[in-house]
Design a protein around this motif. Structure first.
Motif, PDB file in Angstrom:
ATOM      1  N   MET A   1       0.841  -1.196   0.000  1.00  0.00           N
ATOM      2  CA  MET A   1       0.000   0.000   0.000  1.00  0.00           C
ATOM      3  C   MET A   1       0.871   1.239   0.000  1.00  0.00           C
ATOM      4  O   MET A   1       2.074   1.156   0.043  1.00  0.00           O
ATOM      5  N   TYR A   2       0.277   2.421   0.072  1.00  0.00           N
ATOM      6  CA  TYR A   2       0.988   3.615  -0.335  1.00  0.00           C
ATOM      7  C   TYR A   2       1.108   4.666   0.763  1.00  0.00           C
ATOM      8  O   TYR A   2       0.364   4.693   1.717  1.00  0.00           O
ATOM      9  N   ALA A   3       2.094   5.535   0.595  1.00  0.00           N
ATOM     10  CA  ALA A   3       2.228   6.734   1.429  1.00  0.00           C
ATOM     11  C   ALA A   3       2.097   7.942   0.516  1.00  0.00           C
ATOM     12  O   ALA A   3       2.232   7.839  -0.700  1.00  0.00           O
ATOM     13  N   GLU A   4       1.844   9.108   1.107  1.00  0.00           N
ATOM     14  CA  GLU A   4       1.667  10.317   0.301  1.00  0.00           C
ATOM     15  C   GLU A   4       2.974  10.707  -0.387  1.00  0.00           C
ATOM     16  O   GLU A   4       4.068  10.466   0.122  1.00  0.00           O
ATOM     17  N   VAL A   5       2.851  11.305  -1.563  1.00  0.00           N
ATOM     18  CA  VAL A   5       4.013  11.789  -2.289  1.00  0.00           C
ATOM     19  C   VAL A   5       4.777  12.785  -1.429  1.00  0.00           C
ATOM     20  O   VAL A   5       4.195  13.657  -0.794  1.00  0.00           O
ATOM     21  N   GLY A   6       6.111  12.643  -1.400  1.00  0.00           N
ATOM     22  CA  GLY A   6       6.937  13.590  -0.676  1.00  0.00           C
ATOM     23  C   GLY A   6       7.264  13.172   0.743  1.00  0.00           C
ATOM     24  O   GLY A   6       8.134  13.755   1.381  1.00  0.00           O
ATOM     25  N   PHE A   9      10.803   8.249   3.570  1.00  0.00           N
ATOM     26  CA  PHE A   9      11.162   7.003   4.230  1.00  0.00           C
ATOM     27  C   PHE A   9      11.918   6.178   3.210  1.00  0.00           C
ATOM     28  O   PHE A   9      11.945   6.494   2.021  1.00  0.00           O
ATOM     29  N   ARG A  10      12.591   5.126   3.668  1.00  0.00           N
ATOM     30  CA  ARG A  10      13.401   4.315   2.779  1.00  0.00           C
ATOM     31  C   ARG A  10      13.084   2.841   2.987  1.00  0.00           C
ATOM     32  O   ARG A  10      12.541   2.453   4.018  1.00  0.00           O
ATOM     33  N   TYR A  11      13.473   2.041   1.975  1.00  0.00           N
ATOM     34  CA  TYR A  11      13.316   0.587   2.097  1.00  0.00           C
ATOM     35  C   TYR A  11      14.614  -0.069   2.533  1.00  0.00           C
ATOM     36  O   TYR A  11      14.631  -1.266   2.840  1.00  0.00           O
ATOM     37  N   ASP A  12      15.731   0.695   2.557  1.00  0.00           N
ATOM     38  CA  ASP A  12      16.954   0.167   3.132  1.00  0.00           C
ATOM     39  C   ASP A  12      17.154   0.830   4.495  1.00  0.00           C
ATOM     40  O   ASP A  12      16.290   1.559   4.977  1.00  0.00           O
ATOM     41  N   PRO A  19      12.643   0.492   7.274  1.00  0.00           N
ATOM     42  CA  PRO A  19      11.394  -0.070   7.792  1.00  0.00           C
ATOM     43  C   PRO A  19      11.327  -0.192   9.305  1.00  0.00           C
ATOM     44  O   PRO A  19      10.252  -0.041   9.893  1.00  0.00           O
ATOM     45  N   ASP A  20      12.483  -0.456   9.956  1.00  0.00           N
ATOM     46  CA  ASP A  20      12.461  -0.593  11.417  1.00  0.00           C
ATOM     47  C   ASP A  20      12.314   0.756  12.122  1.00  0.00           C
ATOM     48  O   ASP A  20      12.107   0.808  13.337  1.00  0.00           O
ATOM     49  N   LYS A  21      12.399   1.851  11.355  1.00  0.00           N
ATOM     50  CA  LYS A  21      12.300   3.199  11.933  1.00  0.00           C
ATOM     51  C   LYS A  21      11.042   3.944  11.501  1.00  0.00           C
ATOM     52  O   LYS A  21      10.784   5.049  11.980  1.00  0.00           O
ATOM     53  N   GLY A 165      -5.369  -6.621   7.999  1.00  0.00           N
ATOM     54  CA  GLY A 165      -3.991  -6.181   8.171  1.00  0.00           C
ATOM     55  C   GLY A 165      -3.863  -4.674   8.182  1.00  0.00           C
ATOM     56  O   GLY A 165      -4.718  -3.974   8.728  1.00  0.00           O
ATOM     57  N   SER A 166      -2.828  -4.178   7.529  1.00  0.00           N
ATOM     58  CA  SER A 166      -2.538  -2.747   7.566  1.00  0.00           C
ATOM     59  C   SER A 166      -2.030  -2.284   6.214  1.00  0.00           C
ATOM     60  O   SER A 166      -1.747  -3.084   5.326  1.00  0.00           O
ATOM     61  N   LEU A 167      -1.914  -0.963   6.060  1.00  0.00           N
ATOM     62  CA  LEU A 167      -1.163  -0.423   4.940  1.00  0.00           C
ATOM     63  C   LEU A 167       0.273  -0.896   5.051  1.00  0.00           C
ATOM     64  O   LEU A 167       0.785  -1.086   6.156  1.00  0.00           O
ATOM     65  N   THR A 168       0.958  -1.068   3.930  1.00  0.00           N
ATOM     66  CA  THR A 168       2.334  -1.575   3.971  1.00  0.00           C
ATOM     67  C   THR A 168       3.377  -0.472   3.825  1.00  0.00           C
ATOM     68  O   THR A 168       4.560  -0.752   3.679  1.00  0.00           O
ATOM     69  N   THR A 169       2.944   0.789   3.830  1.00  0.00           N
ATOM     70  CA  THR A 169       3.852   1.929   3.932  1.00  0.00           C
ATOM     71  C   THR A 169       3.274   2.871   4.984  1.00  0.00           C
ATOM     72  O   THR A 169       2.100   2.755   5.353  1.00  0.00           O
TER      73      THR A 169
END
Length: 224
Positions: A1-6, A9-12, A19-21, A165-169
């Motif tokens: 799922m999505y987050a707003e543009v701008g 956050f990072r995937y690394d 993701p852990d932060k 579940g939840s949004l994934t971002t």
């Protein structure tokens, strides 16, 4: 799922925004760290393709029909793609996953998920190829696609998994109804490249790490 543009956050793990932060980057995203719950009538409608910086998203600006779940109508708003998949079936994490995002009038969210493995090109993505190439490596870029019919997205399946579940971002909002189709589709490596390049970091992925079930029930429904 999505987050707003701008939203940053990072995937690394670089820059303390991995993701852990996510849950600590914004008060509204707290569920990313603390959350425990991480019949269709579609119509052709005007659409726009956008590179959000985290994924490629096709938006139907006035909706594109709806589905009904437990008596509640959810309007189809957009489809976007993640690579690799954000769900695992029988221990397999697939090469790509599409999320068809629906919302009810009172703001509830339902998502239909389609998994893909490498193979023959996906016909729906093939129909968007020129538009994808125009935005794939340009964060914030948009291109008008025109009238797009979601019925062109192959969603035939012998069954589906469902869970809450939840949004994934971020903001990782919970109580999302997830429907994961059991039929795995195919996508070409070239098509997957166009999707993956949209991620605005060096991780080479735009998929959230797998989350624990935390006691949630996952049901399997067989249609044939």
């Amino acid at each position: 799922m999505y987050a707003e543009v701008g939203h940053e956050f990072r995937y690394d793990s670089k820059g303390g925004k991995g993701p852990d932060k996510w849950g600590s980057l914004d008060p509204a995203w707290r569920a990313c760290s603390t959350g425990k719950m991480q019949s269709r009538n579609y119509v052709a409608s005007h659409s726009v393709l956008q590179n959000t910086g985290h994924n490629i998203m096709l938006k139907w600006e006035s909706g594109a029909g709806s589905i009904v779940l437990s008596g509640t109508e959810y309007q189809l708003q957009q489809i976007h793609w993640h690579s690799p998949s954000e769900h695992v079936l029988k221990g397999i994490r697939y090469n790509m996953e599409a999320h068809l995002v629906h919302k009810s009038r009172d703001g509830k969210v339902a998502v239909i998920s389609i998994l893909y493995k490498f193979g023959q090109p996906d016909p729906f993505l093939a129909s968007l190829e020129n538009h994808l190439k125009a935005v794939t490596d340009k964060t914030g870029a948009e291109t008008v696609v025109g009238v797009t019919n979601p019925m062109s997205i192959h969603m035939e399946s012998p069954g589906f998994y469902r869970y809450i579940g939840s949004l994934t971002t971020p903001p990782c909002t919970e109580n999302v109804i997830w429907t994961i189709l059991t039929q795995v589709r195919t996508v070409s490596r070239e098509q997957e490249d166009l999707i993956r390049i949209a991620a605005n970091d060096e991780s080479g992925t735009n998929a959230r790490p797998l989350q624990p079930l935390n006691g949630r029930l996952v049901t399997l429904s067989k249609l044939r």
